[in-house]
Scaffold this motif. Sequence first.
Motif, PDB file in Angstrom:
ATOM      1  N   GLY A 101       0.800  -1.217   0.000  1.00  0.00           N
ATOM      2  CA  GLY A 101       0.000   0.000   0.000  1.00  0.00           C
ATOM      3  C   GLY A 101       0.832   1.266   0.000  1.00  0.00           C
ATOM      4  N   ILE A 102       2.159   1.128  -0.210  1.00  0.00           N
ATOM      5  CA  ILE A 102       3.037   2.303  -0.235  1.00  0.00           C
ATOM      6  C   ILE A 102       3.321   2.620  -1.686  1.00  0.00           C
ATOM      7  CG2 ILE A 102       5.252   3.240   0.505  1.00  0.00           C
ATOM      8  CD1 ILE A 102       5.300   1.178   2.721  1.00  0.00           C
ATOM      9  N   ASN A 103       2.616   3.584  -2.243  1.00  0.00           N
ATOM     10  CA  ASN A 103       2.818   3.874  -3.661  1.00  0.00           C
ATOM     11  C   ASN A 103       2.956   5.358  -3.950  1.00  0.00           C
ATOM     12  OD1 ASN A 103       0.223   4.723  -3.228  1.00  0.00           O
ATOM     13  ND2 ASN A 103      -0.742   3.167  -4.506  1.00  0.00           N
ATOM     14  N   ASP A 104       3.192   6.183  -2.929  1.00  0.00           N
ATOM     15  CA  ASP A 104       3.407   7.589  -3.201  1.00  0.00           C
ATOM     16  C   ASP A 104       4.890   7.841  -3.391  1.00  0.00           C
ATOM     17  OD1 ASP A 104       4.497   8.833  -0.408  1.00  0.00           O
ATOM     18  OD2 ASP A 104       3.080   7.184  -0.071  1.00  0.00           O
ATOM     19  N   SER A 105       5.230   8.929  -4.072  1.00  0.00           N
ATOM     20  CA  SER A 105       6.614   9.177  -4.452  1.00  0.00           C
ATOM     21  C   SER A 105       7.515   9.397  -3.250  1.00  0.00           C
ATOM     22  CB  SER A 105       6.689  10.405  -5.381  1.00  0.00           C
ATOM     23  OG  SER A 105       6.186  11.551  -4.721  1.00  0.00           O
ATOM     24  N   GLU A 106       6.971   9.881  -2.138  1.00  0.00           N
ATOM     25  CA  GLU A 106       7.810  10.123  -0.969  1.00  0.00           C
ATOM     26  C   GLU A 106       8.379   8.815  -0.434  1.00  0.00           C
ATOM     27  OE1 GLU A 106       7.421  11.822   3.618  1.00  0.00           O
ATOM     28  OE2 GLU A 106       5.773  12.082   2.182  1.00  0.00           O
ATOM     29  N   HIS A 107       7.548   7.768  -0.350  1.00  0.00           N
ATOM     30  CA  HIS A 107       7.999   6.503   0.184  1.00  0.00           C
ATOM     31  C   HIS A 107       8.706   5.661  -0.873  1.00  0.00           C
ATOM     32  CE1 HIS A 107       5.095   7.618   3.315  1.00  0.00           C
ATOM     33  NE2 HIS A 107       5.838   6.874   4.101  1.00  0.00           N
ATOM     34  N   LEU A 108       8.613   6.049  -2.120  1.00  0.00           N
ATOM     35  CA  LEU A 108       9.354   5.362  -3.165  1.00  0.00           C
ATOM     36  C   LEU A 108      10.704   6.021  -3.405  1.00  0.00           C
ATOM     37  CD1 LEU A 108       6.617   4.592  -5.840  1.00  0.00           C
ATOM     38  CD2 LEU A 108       7.661   3.026  -4.227  1.00  0.00           C
ATOM     39  N   ASP A 109      11.087   6.977  -2.513  1.00  0.00           N
ATOM     40  CA  ASP A 109      12.367   7.664  -2.613  1.00  0.00           C
ATOM     41  C   ASP A 109      12.527   8.347  -3.966  1.00  0.00           C
ATOM     42  OD1 ASP A 109      13.079   6.594  -0.070  1.00  0.00           O
ATOM     43  OD2 ASP A 109      13.604   4.723  -1.051  1.00  0.00           O
ATOM     44  N   GLN A 110      11.466   8.968  -4.450  1.00  0.00           N
ATOM     45  CA  GLN A 110      11.457   9.648  -5.736  1.00  0.00           C
ATOM     46  C   GLN A 110      11.798   8.707  -6.892  1.00  0.00           C
ATOM     47  OE1 GLN A 110      13.156  11.458  -3.009  1.00  0.00           O
ATOM     48  NE2 GLN A 110      11.061  12.132  -2.686  1.00  0.00           N
ATOM     49  N   ASP A 111      11.754   7.409  -6.658  1.00  0.00           N
ATOM     50  CA  ASP A 111      12.036   6.428  -7.703  1.00  0.00           C
ATOM     51  C   ASP A 111      10.707   5.818  -8.137  1.00  0.00           C
ATOM     52  OD1 ASP A 111      13.057   4.570  -9.407  1.00  0.00           O
ATOM     53  OD2 ASP A 111      13.792   3.243  -7.848  1.00  0.00           O
ATOM     54  N   VAL A 112      10.030   6.488  -9.054  1.00  0.00           N
ATOM     55  CA  VAL A 112       8.710   6.040  -9.479  1.00  0.00           C
ATOM     56  C   VAL A 112       8.841   4.706 -10.195  1.00  0.00           C
ATOM     57  CG1 VAL A 112       6.716   6.594 -10.894  1.00  0.00           C
ATOM     58  CG2 VAL A 112       7.912   8.406  -9.662  1.00  0.00           C
ATOM     59  N   ALA A 113       7.978   3.768  -9.871  1.00  0.00           N
ATOM     60  CA  ALA A 113       8.086   2.415 -10.412  1.00  0.00           C
ATOM     61  C   ALA A 113       7.474   2.341 -11.807  1.00  0.00           C
ATOM     62  CB  ALA A 113       7.389   1.429  -9.480  1.00  0.00           C
ATOM     63  N   PHE A 114       7.857   1.283 -12.526  1.00  0.00           N
ATOM     64  CA  PHE A 114       7.225   0.984 -13.796  1.00  0.00           C
ATOM     65  C   PHE A 114       5.749   0.663 -13.577  1.00  0.00           C
ATOM     66  CE2 PHE A 114      11.613  -0.603 -14.892  1.00  0.00           C
ATOM     67  CZ  PHE A 114      11.872   0.333 -15.873  1.00  0.00           C
ATOM     68  N   GLU A 115       4.966   0.888 -14.632  1.00  0.00           N
ATOM     69  CA  GLU A 115       3.646   0.286 -14.688  1.00  0.00           C
ATOM     70  C   GLU A 115       3.774  -1.037 -15.438  1.00  0.00           C
ATOM     71  OE1 GLU A 115      -0.511   1.334 -16.846  1.00  0.00           O
ATOM     72  OE2 GLU A 115       0.280   2.850 -15.492  1.00  0.00           O
ATOM     73  N   HIS A 116       4.352  -0.956 -16.637  1.00  0.00           N
ATOM     74  CA  HIS A 116       4.729  -2.140 -17.410  1.00  0.00           C
ATOM     75  C   HIS A 116       5.998  -1.785 -18.161  1.00  0.00           C
ATOM     76  CE1 HIS A 116       0.872  -4.000 -16.571  1.00  0.00           C
ATOM     77  NE2 HIS A 116       0.260  -2.918 -17.015  1.00  0.00           N
ATOM     78  N   ALA A 117       6.821  -2.792 -18.460  1.00  0.00           N
ATOM     79  CA  ALA A 117       8.053  -2.523 -19.205  1.00  0.00           C
ATOM     80  C   ALA A 117       8.550  -3.805 -19.854  1.00  0.00           C
ATOM     81  CB  ALA A 117       9.125  -1.964 -18.280  1.00  0.00           C
ATOM     82  N   ILE A 118       9.305  -3.613 -20.943  1.00  0.00           N
ATOM     83  CA  ILE A 118      10.002  -4.715 -21.598  1.00  0.00           C
ATOM     84  C   ILE A 118      11.331  -4.151 -22.076  1.00  0.00           C
ATOM     85  CG2 ILE A 118       8.852  -4.240 -23.810  1.00  0.00           C
ATOM     86  CD1 ILE A 118       9.123  -7.226 -24.447  1.00  0.00           C
ATOM     87  N   GLY A 119      12.402  -4.920 -21.894  1.00  0.00           N
ATOM     88  CA  GLY A 119      13.708  -4.389 -22.266  1.00  0.00           C
ATOM     89  C   GLY A 119      14.712  -5.486 -22.524  1.00  0.00           C
ATOM     90  N   GLY A 120      15.871  -5.053 -22.965  1.00  0.00           N
ATOM     91  CA  GLY A 120      16.955  -5.978 -23.237  1.00  0.00           C
ATOM     92  C   GLY A 120      18.295  -5.316 -23.009  1.00  0.00           C
TER      93      GLY A 120
END
Length: 226
Positions: free
Chosen positions: A169-188
């Motif tokens: 339930g921690i999804n605000d930017s303050e508790h994410l240390d300004q490291d906003v998470a992906f919603e979806h991603a694909i990479g290589g």
Amino acid sequence: PYSYHWGRGLNITPLNLNLGGYAHVNFEHLESKQDVVLLDDLSFFISWSPHAQIRFFSELEFEKLVSSDGIADFSDSFSIERLYVDFLVTNSFSARFGQFLTPVGIWNTTHASPLVWTTSRPIVTESQLFPSRTNGLMLSKQFIINDHDLDISLYFDDSNDLDPRVLDGINDSEHLDQDVAFEHAIGGHIIYEPIESLKTGFSYLAFKKRDDQNLATNHLFGLDLF
């Protein structure tokens, strides 16, 4: 049954368990301000291998926990940096599932202060061009081409369902240390060593961030030399 090696942690052989970690302390002296001493990072590594082909790994970290101003709130400073399991399918092919460092470039994957190459990071690596952690699956394969190493990794992210911070339930930017998470991603990520003293890397990442207002897909291309 117990052995400690500097830089490799405490190995508990009967349990196939390894414990390690590091601390990073900053001292700041400016003529116009009061001196500041800060325990910037306090990280704990836990690695467990119940089977020769399976390894669990976690990095638990306290950021900015203690300073000359006092002790920070534990819930605000604590974060799960990494939490994943590796499956070694063959000697050259592996699968990783969980939360791991996004494999873009060389600075994000080697983020521990004792392991980096300079006392301060390049400024561009401090900016959040992409979330530093991925929650999902990564497949890695190693090749040898004409006696030269070639490593290829493909990864898929679904942070909406897998990010442990969101599950708590921690999804605000303050508790994410300004490291906003992906919603979806694909990479290589591809690493090639054409000669012994040179490594080249290429990164590609297509992603949506949780804070995007227009839900557009971002595309990131990266090239690194070492």
